[in-house]
Motif scaffolding. Structure first.
Motif, PDB file in Angstrom:
ATOM      1  N   TRP A  51      -2.922   3.009  10.058  1.00  0.00           N
ATOM      2  CA  TRP A  51      -1.508   2.662   9.904  1.00  0.00           C
ATOM      3  C   TRP A  51      -1.130   1.495  10.815  1.00  0.00           C
ATOM      4  N   ALA A  52      -1.545   1.558  12.058  1.00  0.00           N
ATOM      5  CA  ALA A  52      -1.197   0.495  13.005  1.00  0.00           C
ATOM      6  C   ALA A  52      -1.781  -0.847  12.588  1.00  0.00           C
ATOM      7  N   ARG A  53      -2.946  -0.816  11.945  1.00  0.00           N
ATOM      8  CA  ARG A  53      -3.613  -2.059  11.522  1.00  0.00           C
ATOM      9  C   ARG A  53      -3.279  -2.429  10.072  1.00  0.00           C
ATOM     10  N   ASN A  54      -2.413  -1.637   9.438  1.00  0.00           N
ATOM     11  CA  ASN A  54      -2.074  -1.833   8.029  1.00  0.00           C
ATOM     12  C   ASN A  54      -3.328  -1.869   7.147  1.00  0.00           C
ATOM     13  N   ASN A  55      -4.276  -1.011   7.475  1.00  0.00           N
ATOM     14  CA  ASN A  55      -5.489  -0.887   6.677  1.00  0.00           C
ATOM     15  C   ASN A  55      -5.230   0.175   5.606  1.00  0.00           C
ATOM     16  N   GLY A  56      -4.491  -0.225   4.564  1.00  0.00           N
ATOM     17  CA  GLY A  56      -4.056   0.718   3.551  1.00  0.00           C
ATOM     18  C   GLY A  56      -4.636   0.437   2.184  1.00  0.00           C
ATOM     19  N   ILE A  57      -4.291   1.318   1.254  1.00  0.00           N
ATOM     20  CA  ILE A  57      -4.655   1.165  -0.154  1.00  0.00           C
ATOM     21  C   ILE A  57      -3.473   1.625  -1.013  1.00  0.00           C
ATOM     22  N   ARG A  58      -3.422   1.124  -2.236  1.00  0.00           N
ATOM     23  CA  ARG A  58      -2.377   1.539  -3.190  1.00  0.00           C
ATOM     24  C   ARG A  58      -3.027   2.437  -4.235  1.00  0.00           C
ATOM     25  N   ILE A  59      -2.739   3.741  -4.136  1.00  0.00           N
ATOM     26  CA  ILE A  59      -3.346   4.702  -5.066  1.00  0.00           C
ATOM     27  C   ILE A  59      -2.308   5.602  -5.722  1.00  0.00           C
ATOM     28  N   ASP A  60      -1.026   5.433  -5.376  1.00  0.00           N
ATOM     29  CA  ASP A  60       0.049   6.238  -5.959  1.00  0.00           C
ATOM     30  C   ASP A  60       0.790   5.377  -6.973  1.00  0.00           C
ATOM     31  N   TYR A  74       0.819  -1.205   0.000  1.00  0.00           N
ATOM     32  CA  TYR A  74       0.000   0.000   0.000  1.00  0.00           C
ATOM     33  C   TYR A  74       0.859   1.263   0.000  1.00  0.00           C
ATOM     34  N   SER A  75       0.231   2.377  -0.401  1.00  0.00           N
ATOM     35  CA  SER A  75       0.938   3.668  -0.421  1.00  0.00           C
ATOM     36  C   SER A  75       0.213   4.743   0.367  1.00  0.00           C
ATOM     37  N   PHE A  76      -0.957   4.411   0.931  1.00  0.00           N
ATOM     38  CA  PHE A  76      -1.765   5.381   1.680  1.00  0.00           C
ATOM     39  C   PHE A  76      -2.429   4.681   2.848  1.00  0.00           C
ATOM     40  N   TRP A  77      -2.368   5.346   4.013  1.00  0.00           N
ATOM     41  CA  TRP A  77      -3.081   4.903   5.205  1.00  0.00           C
ATOM     42  C   TRP A  77      -3.739   6.131   5.820  1.00  0.00           C
ATOM     43  N   ASP A  78      -5.028   6.089   6.018  1.00  0.00           N
ATOM     44  CA  ASP A  78      -5.750   7.210   6.592  1.00  0.00           C
ATOM     45  C   ASP A  78      -5.224   7.528   7.991  1.00  0.00           C
ATOM     46  N   TYR A  79      -5.369   8.797   8.387  1.00  0.00           N
ATOM     47  CA  TYR A  79      -4.981   9.187   9.739  1.00  0.00           C
ATOM     48  C   TYR A  79      -5.957   8.660  10.790  1.00  0.00           C
ATOM     49  N   GLN A  80      -7.173   8.286  10.361  1.00  0.00           N
ATOM     50  CA  GLN A  80      -8.228   7.920  11.294  1.00  0.00           C
ATOM     51  C   GLN A  80      -8.237   6.417  11.586  1.00  0.00           C
ATOM     52  N   ALA A  81      -8.849   6.080  12.726  1.00  0.00           N
ATOM     53  CA  ALA A  81      -9.205   4.698  13.085  1.00  0.00           C
ATOM     54  C   ALA A  81      -8.017   3.748  13.101  1.00  0.00           C
ATOM     55  N   GLY A  82      -6.834   4.265  13.394  1.00  0.00           N
ATOM     56  CA  GLY A  82      -5.672   3.400  13.524  1.00  0.00           C
ATOM     57  C   GLY A  82      -5.305   2.651  12.261  1.00  0.00           C
TER      58      GLY A  82
END
Length: 259
Positions: free
Chosen positions: A211-220, A201-209
């Motif tokens: 980054w810590a949960r690796n709840n990301g997306i690849r949009i870059d 992934y290349s993006f992780w929202d600042y909200q709801a943890g």
């Protein structure tokens, strides 16, 4: 030639983080998005002191794109062709000359939310204008790199929880189809050409943890013309940057060209 794309999410807020990454990663070229700065206010000296030439296409408070390059930039143009009334600063082009001259296009594609609605319509029309420009660049038969924040999740494996995005403009079928139409011209997704693993992934929202949960997306993404794809030696995502001090919600994505 190491070329990176990085949505910095405000150049003033992230200048120290960006400078630290530049010193560590030493890219020859960086295409920035969301500088959120007018051209006259861009902190050029920080980057010029590091040996970078600087070209910007900014506007006050939001959007804005820039190119930093260790090599001189030529034939710089600003704004995506096709709509003279579009005043959003989302596109910049320049040619950088190394062993081979490479045409660089830095882009910040519209988010499109809420969808449906006028913002989503603007996103889709902007993608069609981009497709027309990308087709025209192919006719020049030089290496072309289309790099930036595309605000498009290409496939399910590019999201930790794809089911959470099914009604979002980043993952709607129309957005993904618009990206495929550009790729089908003959452009290669550089990262996926080198790394097919899920969970990248290349993006992780600042909200709801996220980054810590690796709840990301690849949009870059960096899309390469056939001439650029032939020069591709490597690609990667500098994931660790997201864990640094005052990070952007995006991280750098880079390629290495034999150029």
């Amino acid at each position: 030639m190491k070329i990176a794309t990085f949505n910095i999410n405000g150049i003033r807020a992230r200048i120290d983080a960006l400078a630290a990454w530049l010193d560590a990663a030493a890219p020859e070229v960086v295409l920035l998005q969301e500088i959120k700065s007018q051209d006259a206010d861009f902190p050029r000296k920080t980057f010029e002191d590091r040996g970078y030439f600087v070209e910007t296409h900014g506007q006050k408070g939001f959007n804005g794109v820039a190119i930093l390059s260790k090599l001189p930039l030529e034939d710089v143009t600003r704004g995506l062709p096709g709509d003279p009334g579009d005043d959003q600063a989302r596109w910049i082009e320049a040619t950088v000359a190394g062993k081979a001259a490479v045409r660089l296009c830095g882009l910040y594609l519209p988010n499109g939310n809420p969808a449906p609605g006028p913002k989503f319509g603007y996103k889709l029309s902007w993608m069609e204008r981009m497709r027309a420009r990308a087709a025209g660049l192919l006719g020049e038969e030089v290496p072309v790199v289309l790099a930036g924040d595309y605000n498009v999740i290409p496939q399910a494996e590019d999201a930790a929880r794809p089911e959470a995005w099914v009604e979002d403009a980043l993952y709607l079928p129309e957005s993904r189809a618009g990206l495929r139409r550009i790729e089908y011209l003959g452009y290669t997704d550089a990262f996926r050409a080198r790394d097919q693993r899920p969970g990248q992934y290349s993006f992780w929202d600042y909200q709801a943890g996220a980054w810590a949960r690796n709840n990301g997306i690849r949009i870059d993404h960096l899309l390469l013309s056939p001439q650029a794809a032939d020069l591709l030696r490597g690609a990667g995502i500098d994931r660790a940057v997201r864990g640094g001090d005052k990070p952007s919600d995006h991280v750098p994505v880079w390629i290495d060209l034999d150029a």
